[in-house]
Each structure stands twice: as C-alpha cells, then as structure tokens.
Motif scaffolding. Structure first.
Motif, mmCIF file in Angstrom:
data_model
loop_
_atom_site.group_PDB
_atom_site.id
_atom_site.type_symbol
_atom_site.label_atom_id
_atom_site.label_comp_id
_atom_site.label_asym_id
_atom_site.label_seq_id
_atom_site.Cartn_x
_atom_site.Cartn_y
_atom_site.Cartn_z
ATOM 1 N N VAL A 105 0.818 -1.223 0.000
ATOM 2 C CA VAL A 105 0.000 0.000 0.000
ATOM 3 C C VAL A 105 0.846 1.265 0.000
ATOM 4 N N SER A 106 2.150 1.146 0.016
ATOM 5 C CA SER A 106 3.064 2.295 0.124
ATOM 6 C C SER A 106 2.873 2.952 1.489
ATOM 7 N N TRP A 107 2.026 3.963 1.599
ATOM 8 C CA TRP A 107 1.818 4.618 2.886
ATOM 9 C C TRP A 107 0.346 4.559 3.266
ATOM 10 N N ALA A 108 0.102 4.603 4.565
ATOM 11 C CA ALA A 108 -1.267 4.645 5.077
ATOM 12 C C ALA A 108 -1.459 5.846 5.993
ATOM 13 N N SER A 109 -0.461 6.125 6.826
ATOM 14 C CA SER A 109 -0.588 7.217 7.790
ATOM 15 C C SER A 109 0.800 7.697 8.195
ATOM 16 N N ILE A 110 0.831 8.906 8.738
ATOM 17 C CA ILE A 110 2.087 9.497 9.203
ATOM 18 C C ILE A 110 1.841 10.151 10.554
ATOM 19 N N ALA A 111 2.695 9.834 11.519
ATOM 20 C CA ALA A 111 2.643 10.482 12.838
ATOM 21 C C ALA A 111 3.740 11.530 12.907
ATOM 22 N N ASP A 112 3.367 12.759 13.296
ATOM 23 C CA ASP A 112 4.363 13.816 13.450
ATOM 24 C C ASP A 112 4.794 13.888 14.917
ATOM 25 N N PRO A 113 5.763 14.742 15.245
ATOM 26 C CA PRO A 113 6.260 14.787 16.630
ATOM 27 C C PRO A 113 5.167 15.052 17.667
ATOM 28 N N GLY A 173 -10.265 -3.768 13.866
ATOM 29 C CA GLY A 173 -10.679 -4.379 12.610
ATOM 30 C C GLY A 173 -9.519 -4.424 11.644
ATOM 31 N N ARG A 174 -9.816 -4.820 10.422
ATOM 32 C CA ARG A 174 -8.786 -4.906 9.380
ATOM 33 C C ARG A 174 -8.546 -3.517 8.782
ATOM 34 N N ILE A 175 -7.269 -3.197 8.550
ATOM 35 C CA ILE A 175 -6.907 -1.883 8.015
ATOM 36 C C ILE A 175 -6.886 -1.949 6.489
ATOM 37 N N PHE A 176 -7.694 -1.100 5.855
ATOM 38 C CA PHE A 176 -7.735 -0.973 4.397
ATOM 39 C C PHE A 176 -7.293 0.438 4.022
ATOM 40 N N VAL A 177 -6.543 0.545 2.921
ATOM 41 C CA VAL A 177 -5.952 1.832 2.524
ATOM 42 C C VAL A 177 -6.149 2.064 1.032
ATOM 43 N N GLY A 178 -6.387 3.324 0.680
ATOM 44 C CA GLY A 178 -6.427 3.724 -0.718
ATOM 45 C C GLY A 178 -5.568 4.955 -0.941
ATOM 46 N N ASN A 179 -4.697 4.914 -1.959
ATOM 47 C CA ASN A 179 -3.887 6.076 -2.355
ATOM 48 C C ASN A 179 -3.443 5.880 -3.801
ATOM 49 N N GLU A 180 -2.614 6.769 -4.295
ATOM 50 C CA GLU A 180 -2.200 6.720 -5.703
ATOM 51 C C GLU A 180 -1.121 5.685 -5.988
ATOM 52 N N MET A 181 -0.567 5.059 -4.955
ATOM 53 C CA MET A 181 0.577 4.181 -5.166
ATOM 54 C C MET A 181 0.345 2.767 -4.651
ATOM 55 N N PHE A 193 0.101 -1.116 -4.868
ATOM 56 C CA PHE A 193 0.899 -1.969 -5.748
ATOM 57 C C PHE A 193 0.039 -2.588 -6.844
ATOM 58 N N GLU A 194 0.696 -3.087 -7.880
ATOM 59 C CA GLU A 194 -0.006 -3.629 -9.043
ATOM 60 C C GLU A 194 -0.210 -5.132 -8.938
ATOM 61 N N GLY A 195 0.104 -5.709 -7.798
ATOM 62 C CA GLY A 195 -0.027 -7.150 -7.624
ATOM 63 C C GLY A 195 1.337 -7.804 -7.490
ATOM 64 N N ARG A 252 -9.468 -6.268 -2.132
ATOM 65 C CA ARG A 252 -9.811 -4.853 -2.294
ATOM 66 C C ARG A 252 -11.295 -4.666 -1.997
ATOM 67 N N ARG A 253 -11.612 -3.541 -1.378
ATOM 68 C CA ARG A 253 -12.992 -3.169 -1.104
ATOM 69 C C ARG A 253 -13.160 -1.674 -1.360
ATOM 70 N N ASP A 254 -14.030 -1.348 -2.309
ATOM 71 C CA ASP A 254 -14.336 0.051 -2.621
ATOM 72 C C ASP A 254 -13.070 0.849 -2.903
ATOM 73 N N GLY A 255 -12.148 0.270 -3.659
ATOM 74 C CA GLY A 255 -10.919 0.960 -4.012
ATOM 75 C C GLY A 255 -9.854 0.953 -2.945
ATOM 76 N N LEU A 256 -10.114 0.292 -1.829
ATOM 77 C CA LEU A 256 -9.144 0.217 -0.730
ATOM 78 C C LEU A 256 -8.511 -1.174 -0.706
ATOM 79 N N LEU A 257 -7.234 -1.229 -0.354
ATOM 80 C CA LEU A 257 -6.485 -2.479 -0.340
ATOM 81 C C LEU A 257 -6.246 -2.941 1.093
ATOM 82 N N ASP A 258 -6.417 -4.237 1.315
ATOM 83 C CA ASP A 258 -6.174 -4.828 2.632
ATOM 84 C C ASP A 258 -4.681 -4.814 2.935
ATOM 85 N N THR A 259 -4.307 -4.241 4.078
ATOM 86 C CA THR A 259 -2.895 -4.208 4.475
ATOM 87 C C THR A 259 -2.428 -5.513 5.092
ATOM 88 N N GLY A 260 -3.386 -6.328 5.555
ATOM 89 C CA GLY A 260 -3.018 -7.528 6.304
ATOM 90 C C GLY A 260 -2.827 -7.265 7.776
#
Length: 520
Positions: free
Chosen positions: A330-338, A373-381, A383-385, A394-402
């Motif tokens: 999924v590349s990235w899902a979230s970012i925590a700042d300081p 629950g299960r974490i699903f993510v959607g972004n521009e990057m 993976f292609e499989g 995939r659900r509604d354009g979101l990918l299962d992170t596992g």
C-alpha cells in the motif's frame, strides 16, 4: 489530488522557486519525455541542478547529478550491448547502500527493464529461488555476495562490482531514447514468516505521491539526507525517490553503525535521516555527539515503534521524529508527526492528504471508533499485484494491508499487528504487540518480541523473548507479574525466554520463524 494543494505544497517545500529559464525548460522537458520513473526523476534533477552533489558514500564517491546520470546511462548502454537487456527484462540488484546500487536501478529503468530489489539477507537457496521466480536476466551484486550467487541458474548473467565497472568503462557512446514501456520496480516482501514475494510498484503519474509525503514530513529542496534504511526495502527506495524529486544530496553507508552514522550526520551537515525503528534504538545506545547533528527530520518506517522509543529519542535529538506506517503493497497509510508521538508514542498517526483509510470487520463494514478491525488503505501508489499473479483483497478501491488496528476518537491510527499474528488463547483474542510494547518499557529490556505458540490446553499461548541490556538480569516470574499487573490474565506470557539478541532481517523486522524454532 487537487491542483491548488499540490502547487501550495511544492512552493512551501522550495520546489517551485525561480531559476534560469533554460534550465527550467530542460527540467520540464525531461519530465514530459521520460515521466516520473527513477530515471526520469534523475534527468529532471540533472537538468535543473547538474553541478549539485547528489551522492556521497563511504567508498569515496562524491558525484554530481550530471556525473551520476552519465554513469547510469553508460551502465544502461553496456547492459543492452553486452548482456542484451531490453524493455521488459528483469535486472536483479543485490547491493548495499552505495552509488553503484543507484546507478544500476536507474540504468534498468532507462531501458524499460524491471529492477528487482533483492534483500541482502537472503540465503543462497532463497536467492536461487528468487532468480528463478522473478526470471532474472542479470543479477548485479556486491563482491561480498559472490559465494551466495554461485548456485543461480546458468542463464542469469552475474556482475560483481568490478565487472560492472569494466562494463561501464567500456560502454559505447550514444543517446538513449525513452523506452517503449516504463521499467517497474519490484520489491521483495520482507519474508519474516515465509518466502519473499515480488511486489510490482507502480510509476507515479504526477506529483501527488510526493506531495502526500512532504506535506506531512517537512523535507525541502536541496536538503542533505542520510539514507540509513536499506534502499532495497520499500522505505529506503521511497527515500531515494523523494531525494531525487527534491534535488537533494544523499549520504550513504553500506552498513548501519550508530557511531559512524552520528559522525556522518554532523560532518555532512545532514538535514534529515531516513531509518528503520531499530536504528533509533541503536543510536540511543551510544553517547550523543556534542554538538548534536543539525537534524530537522528523522523519518522512520518499516516496523512498529516500540513503546516509549519515540519520546526517549526526541528527548535527546529534539522533536524531529516522523513515523510513517505503510507496507510494500500500500506504500503509505498514515504518518505520525512529533506532536502525535508526544501525545501517543505508539500511534501510527493520520492519513496524509489524498489517502483514504478504513477499519473494517470481516464482512467489510466499518467498525466503531476504538474497535479493532482490518486496516484498508487507498492512495495513488497501491501496488499492481505480486509477480506470481496473486493480489490482496480490495474493497471500494481500498487495499487490505493484512494488519489489524483501530482509530481513536481523534482520528489517530493504532496498529495492533498482523492479522495472522493475533492468537486465540482459551477463547480470548490476544495481540502480541500490546505485550511487546509493555515489556519494551522495562528498563532492563533492550528489545522484546512476543509470539503465539501451540498449547495443548488453550490452543495457543504467548511466549516472550527478551534481550537485556548488558549486565542486567530479570526473573521470568517477575516479568509475568509485571504483565499481569497491567494487562488481562490471558495476555500474560506463559514462556519467558532470554536471548542475546533478537533475529532480524536486513530491514530490522524480527524474524518470527526463527523464534518459533524454539518450539519445533
């Protein structure tokens, strides 16, 4: 991603500053002609700042953008002429962090070939399997791996550092044209629980992916960045992509050494460090230099931050820590700042701009705040499989992170661990990561890992593996009593095993399969 946000972010990070009209025109021309592949990114940076230093490594190399592009082009021409590498072929790269690694990856993309980034921790047998499954035409490797590549299929051309340099030196002149297809980057999954799989990474189609990252992580054009994370890993490769886009100067060491890293950060006046969490732990184990390195950003990813590590690191090096949660898929899902990490040291943060995140139950329905629950993510990057043809749900354009996780009322994400790491003990769901975080907070504990193991009565039980600081001791029953005081009865590890160190792969992830061998 909306254009005003993209323009505002690129401006804020110094990428839309005035420059010589001829160079700006050449920069835009390179992007239009070559796109946003790694080779295209290097070309646009070279067009704008040809004389800026792009890479400094401990081999003594100090190359400008123009010099690096020239070497990458000669590598590409040599691989095409001498080895027959064409668009669609696959070039394996088994190298540590140095300029030759970057040149080889760029060369592959300039030809439209796929660069397969090979984990330096793989055994000879695993390498042979990867070479066969990924259908490698060439494997470029560091000299130190010569014995491991002996058993590769005969049809795979093997190039060590000396052979690659000879090819580059003898490359015939001639211009390269954009390939008929984009060369893909294939990253091998970490393989902590089994054989690594090849994941095809897409080529960015615009500035959205870059903007998503640098909006939350304040990196700027022309920064000086030490990439300590292995570039063969998704996080290290992402750092390389970001650095090319920012026309940054990259500092590389083949191996991570905490004292050498701190010295290089100070000597090279680095603005930023890309690392994996275990490296922060190692940095805290050596005396901090005086003065401290002039760091503005320390960006980590690749595995969970152990409990308490974030505030301890920031207490020493300042509030400069940024934690990106993502995966090869999924590349990235979230970012925590300081600020996030000060408030909640184990949080994975919030989704950046242009990213969708959902916590879903087994039926695919959203769960309430605070529920796991299960974490699903959607972004521009996404993976292609996998190269095997498999993919993820995939659900509604979101990918299962596992992974399993939860969102709190403020929208902060907390990751409880891999879905296949959760165990059921006596009918209760138990997350080993919760116990790991607690045990990592003990002052005697250098590092901790908790896994599920078979149990004839309860189905499964927890086993804790602890590596202690030198000279420290702990009693197993005291460890169990400590967990019993803070967590539920079923979270108490029945087994407490003391080890000298935890087995980790080259990206710092604990190899749970090695720990399970205690029970086989």
């Amino acid at each position: 991603m909306d254009l005003p946000f993209v323009v505002a972010t690129l401006t804020r990070r110094g990428l839309l500053t005035p420059g010589r009209p001829s160079r700006i025109a050449a920069q835009l021309g390179a992007l239009r002609k070559w796109g946003l592949s790694l080779g295209g990114e290097l070309r646009q940076a070279t067009a704008r700042n040809p004389d800026r230093t792009v890479v400094i490594d401990e081999e003594g190399a100090e190359l400008t953008y123009a010099e690096l592009l020239d070497r990458a082009e000669r590598t590409a021409r040599a691989m095409r002429a001498a080895l027959g590498v064409r668009a669609g072929d696959r070039v394996g790269v088994l190298c540590r962090n140095h300029h030759g690694l970057i040149e080889t990856i760029v060369a592959a993309t300039l030809l439209g070939a796929d660069a397969v980034l090979v984990n330096t921790g793989l055994s000879a047998a695993q390498l042979a399997t990867v070479a066969e499954e990924q259908r490698l035409r060439v494997l470029v490797h560091d000299a130190e791996f010569a014995e491991r590549v002996v058993g590769l299929p005969a049809e795979v051309h093997r190039l060590d550092e000396r052979a690659r340099e000879e090819l580059v030196a003898g490359a015939s002149p001639g211009a390269l044209r954009p390939p008929e297809r984009d060369g893909r980057i294939i990253v091998l999954t970490s393989g902590t629980t089994g054989a690594p799989k090849g994941a095809r990474r897409p080529t960015p189609h615009g500035f959205g992916p870059l903007v998503s990252i640098i909006d939350r992580i304040p990196l700027h054009a022309g920064d000086r960045v030490l990439i300590a994370a292995p570039i063969f890993h998704t996080w290290g490769f992402a750092a390389l992509q970001v650095c090319f886009a920012l026309r940054a100067t990259i500092v590389l060491h083949r191996r991570f050494d905490p004292a050498a890293t701190l010295a290089a950060l100070t000597r090279q006046r680095c603005d930023a460090l890309f690392a994996v969490p275990v490296m922060l732990q190692r940095l805290l184990e050596v005396p901090p230099p005086d003065p401290r390195p002039p760091l503005k950003v320390v960006a980590v990813s690749g595995s969970a931050l152990p409990g308490g590590l974030a505030p301890r690191f920031m207490d020493v090096y300042g509030d400069v820590l940024y934690n990106l949660y993502g995966s090869t898929e999924v590349s990235w899902a979230s970012i925590a700042d300081p600020a996030d990490l000060r408030a909640a040291p184990t949080t994975a943060g919030r989704p950046p701009h242009g990213t969708r995140l959902a916590i879903l139950d087994t039926a695919g329905e959203p769960v309430p705040d605070g529920a796991v629950g299960r974490i699903f993510v959607g972004n521009e990057m996404l993976f292609e499989g996998y190269t095997s043809g498999a993919t993820r749900e995939r659900r509604d354009g979101l990918l299962d992170t596992g992974d399993l996780g939860r969102l709190d009322a403020d929208g902060l994400l907390f990751v409880d661990g891999r879905a296949d790491d959760m165990i059921v003990s006596g009918g209760e769901n138990v997350f080993p990561s919760e116990v790991e975080d607690l045990l990592a907070g003990l002052p005697q504990v250098r590092e901790a890992a908790v896994i599920g193991v078979p149990d004839p009565e309860y189905g499964q039980r927890l086993a804790a593996f602890l590596a202690l600081h030198p000279g420290e001791t702990l009693d197993p029953e005291a460890v169990r009593e400590y967990v019993r005081h803070y967590l539920a009865r079923f979270s108490v590890p029945r087994d407490v095993v003391f080890v000298r160190y935890l087995p980790r792969n080259a990206t710092g992830k604990v190899l749970t399969r090695e720990l399970r061998r205690y029970y086989t």
